[in-house]
Design a protein around this motif. Sequence first.
Motif, PDB file in Angstrom:
ATOM      1  N   ASP A  57       0.824  -1.211   0.000  1.00 29.89           N
ATOM      2  CA  ASP A  57       0.000   0.000   0.000  1.00 29.89           C
ATOM      3  C   ASP A  57       0.857   1.258   0.000  1.00 29.89           C
ATOM      4  N   VAL A  58       1.941   1.260   0.754  1.00 30.38           N
ATOM      5  CA  VAL A  58       2.858   2.410   0.746  1.00 30.38           C
ATOM      6  C   VAL A  58       3.441   2.571  -0.655  1.00 30.38           C
ATOM      7  N   ALA A  59       3.795   1.449  -1.286  1.00 34.28           N
ATOM      8  CA  ALA A  59       4.403   1.487  -2.628  1.00 34.28           C
ATOM      9  C   ALA A  59       3.459   2.027  -3.687  1.00 34.28           C
ATOM     10  N   ALA A  60       2.164   2.036  -3.408  1.00 37.02           N
ATOM     11  CA  ALA A  60       1.214   2.569  -4.388  1.00 37.02           C
ATOM     12  C   ALA A  60       1.506   4.028  -4.693  1.00 37.02           C
ATOM     13  N   VAL A  61       2.070   4.738  -3.725  1.00 38.00           N
ATOM     14  CA  VAL A  61       2.362   6.166  -3.900  1.00 38.00           C
ATOM     15  C   VAL A  61       3.843   6.474  -3.699  1.00 38.00           C
ATOM     16  N   HIS A  62       4.484   5.730  -2.826  1.00 37.57           N
ATOM     17  CA  HIS A  62       5.861   6.045  -2.421  1.00 37.57           C
ATOM     18  C   HIS A  62       6.820   4.920  -2.806  1.00 37.57           C
ATOM     19  N   THR A  63       6.950   4.666  -4.093  1.00 41.77           N
ATOM     20  CA  THR A  63       7.843   3.594  -4.530  1.00 41.77           C
ATOM     21  C   THR A  63       9.281   3.865  -4.111  1.00 41.77           C
ATOM     22  N   ASN A  64       9.653   5.125  -4.026  1.00 46.17           N
ATOM     23  CA  ASN A  64      11.018   5.481  -3.629  1.00 46.17           C
ATOM     24  C   ASN A  64      11.341   5.022  -2.208  1.00 46.17           C
ATOM     25  N   VAL A  65      10.343   4.949  -1.344  1.00 46.53           N
ATOM     26  CA  VAL A  65      10.545   4.510   0.031  1.00 46.53           C
ATOM     27  C   VAL A  65      10.656   2.988   0.095  1.00 46.53           C
ATOM     28  N   VAL A  66       9.970   2.302  -0.777  1.00 45.24           N
ATOM     29  CA  VAL A  66       9.948   0.833  -0.762  1.00 45.24           C
ATOM     30  C   VAL A  66      11.114   0.251  -1.570  1.00 45.24           C
ATOM     31  N   GLU A  67      11.591   0.956  -2.554  1.00 47.72           N
ATOM     32  CA  GLU A  67      12.645   0.462  -3.447  1.00 47.72           C
ATOM     33  C   GLU A  67      13.865  -0.101  -2.705  1.00 47.72           C
ATOM     34  N   PRO A  68      14.347   0.508  -1.621  1.00 47.62           N
ATOM     35  CA  PRO A  68      15.513  -0.065  -0.930  1.00 47.62           C
ATOM     36  C   PRO A  68      15.259  -1.435  -0.292  1.00 47.62           C
ATOM     37  N   TYR A  69      14.007  -1.866  -0.246  1.00 45.20           N
ATOM     38  CA  TYR A  69      13.649  -3.120   0.418  1.00 45.20           C
ATOM     39  C   TYR A  69      13.336  -4.249  -0.563  1.00 45.20           C
ATOM     40  N   VAL A  70      13.659  -4.066  -1.821  1.00 54.24           N
ATOM     41  CA  VAL A  70      13.373  -5.085  -2.835  1.00 54.24           C
ATOM     42  C   VAL A  70      13.970  -6.437  -2.445  1.00 54.24           C
ATOM     43  N   ASP A  71      15.208  -6.432  -1.950  1.00 50.50           N
ATOM     44  CA  ASP A  71      15.848  -7.702  -1.578  1.00 50.50           C
ATOM     45  C   ASP A  71      15.183  -8.356  -0.370  1.00 50.50           C
ATOM     46  N   ASP A  72      14.554  -7.564   0.481  1.00 46.85           N
ATOM     47  CA  ASP A  72      13.824  -8.120   1.624  1.00 46.85           C
ATOM     48  C   ASP A  72      12.484  -8.701   1.186  1.00 46.85           C
ATOM     49  N   ILE A  73      11.881  -8.101   0.174  1.00 46.42           N
ATOM     50  CA  ILE A  73      10.567  -8.525  -0.312  1.00 46.42           C
ATOM     51  C   ILE A  73      10.680  -9.766  -1.200  1.00 46.42           C
ATOM     52  N   ALA A  74      11.732  -9.853  -1.989  1.00 42.55           N
ATOM     53  CA  ALA A  74      11.886 -10.917  -2.987  1.00 42.55           C
ATOM     54  C   ALA A  74      11.658 -12.327  -2.435  1.00 42.55           C
ATOM     55  N   PRO A  75      12.187 -12.696  -1.270  1.00 40.14           N
ATOM     56  CA  PRO A  75      11.951 -14.073  -0.780  1.00 40.14           C
ATOM     57  C   PRO A  75      10.477 -14.398  -0.519  1.00 40.14           C
ATOM     58  N   LEU A  76       9.671 -13.372  -0.313  1.00 42.94           N
ATOM     59  CA  LEU A  76       8.248 -13.607  -0.052  1.00 42.94           C
ATOM     60  C   LEU A  76       7.507 -14.088  -1.299  1.00 42.94           C
ATOM     61  N   LEU A  77       8.137 -13.956  -2.466  1.00 42.13           N
ATOM     62  CA  LEU A  77       7.535 -14.462  -3.699  1.00 42.13           C
ATOM     63  C   LEU A  77       7.464 -15.990  -3.702  1.00 42.13           C
ATOM     64  N   GLU A  78       8.243 -16.614  -2.845  1.00 44.34           N
ATOM     65  CA  GLU A  78       8.323 -18.074  -2.834  1.00 44.34           C
ATOM     66  C   GLU A  78       7.684 -18.698  -1.600  1.00 44.34           C
ATOM     67  N   THR A  79       7.002 -17.913  -0.801  1.00 42.30           N
ATOM     68  CA  THR A  79       6.374 -18.440   0.401  1.00 42.30           C
ATOM     69  C   THR A  79       5.184 -19.328   0.043  1.00 42.30           C
ATOM     70  N   ASP A  80       4.797 -20.182   0.950  1.00 39.49           N
ATOM     71  CA  ASP A  80       3.664 -21.080   0.719  1.00 39.49           C
ATOM     72  C   ASP A  80       2.326 -20.352   0.739  1.00 39.49           C
ATOM     73  N   ASP A  81       2.270 -19.216   1.401  1.00 41.51           N
ATOM     74  CA  ASP A  81       1.015 -18.489   1.555  1.00 41.51           C
ATOM     75  C   ASP A  81       0.702 -17.667   0.303  1.00 41.51           C
ATOM     76  N   ALA A  82      -0.417 -17.938  -0.333  1.00 47.36           N
ATOM     77  CA  ALA A  82      -0.795 -17.254  -1.574  1.00 47.36           C
ATOM     78  C   ALA A  82      -0.972 -15.755  -1.370  1.00 47.36           C
ATOM     79  N   TYR A  83      -1.577 -15.347  -0.256  1.00 43.46           N
ATOM     80  CA  TYR A  83      -1.805 -13.914  -0.030  1.00 43.46           C
ATOM     81  C   TYR A  83      -0.499 -13.151   0.139  1.00 43.46           C
ATOM     82  N   THR A  84       0.460 -13.773   0.799  1.00 43.21           N
ATOM     83  CA  THR A  84       1.771 -13.136   0.947  1.00 43.21           C
ATOM     84  C   THR A  84       2.432 -12.995  -0.420  1.00 43.21           C
TER      85      THR A  84
END
Length: 166
Positions: A57-84
Amino acid sequence: MLDDNVVDEVRLNATAALGRTVSEDPSVGVDMIDELVTLFEAEHTKLRNNAIGLIADVAAVHTNVVEPYVDDIAPLLETDDAYTRINASGALSRVAEDFSAAVEPLAPALIELLNNDDQIVRENACWRLGYLSAEDATARLEECAIDDEEPDVRSTASWDLTQIRR
């Protein structure tokens, strides 16, 4: 929300309440990103999902704030939980629109997400690949544009191919 000594249901309710606020005004969550990222390690699936949802939701407007966390977010693409996975793919899709170089190293993983069972994950993967102009994805996107059972995925894959061919 961050206190491990608090019952998970209370923490979950806190993230859900904050989520309602941040979805209406993403600026409210800008100063909380560091804390939210710590919840990516939470054992409670819904707590982890709410944390990445808030960041999306923050990234919807403030991508510049979320961009430094791409490497933290990337592993969540492989989680078992579909919503995550959905929320992680959405957050990365938004970042890719403004900061494609930050998400570009994830292109192989994104191409793999085109095979995901969840239609929203496939669609979000398409968006990111389009923003990245990922030429390596062309063959798989052509398949999605023709064969995917979901019209939104087919449409987004077609848009991607237009972006890549420019």
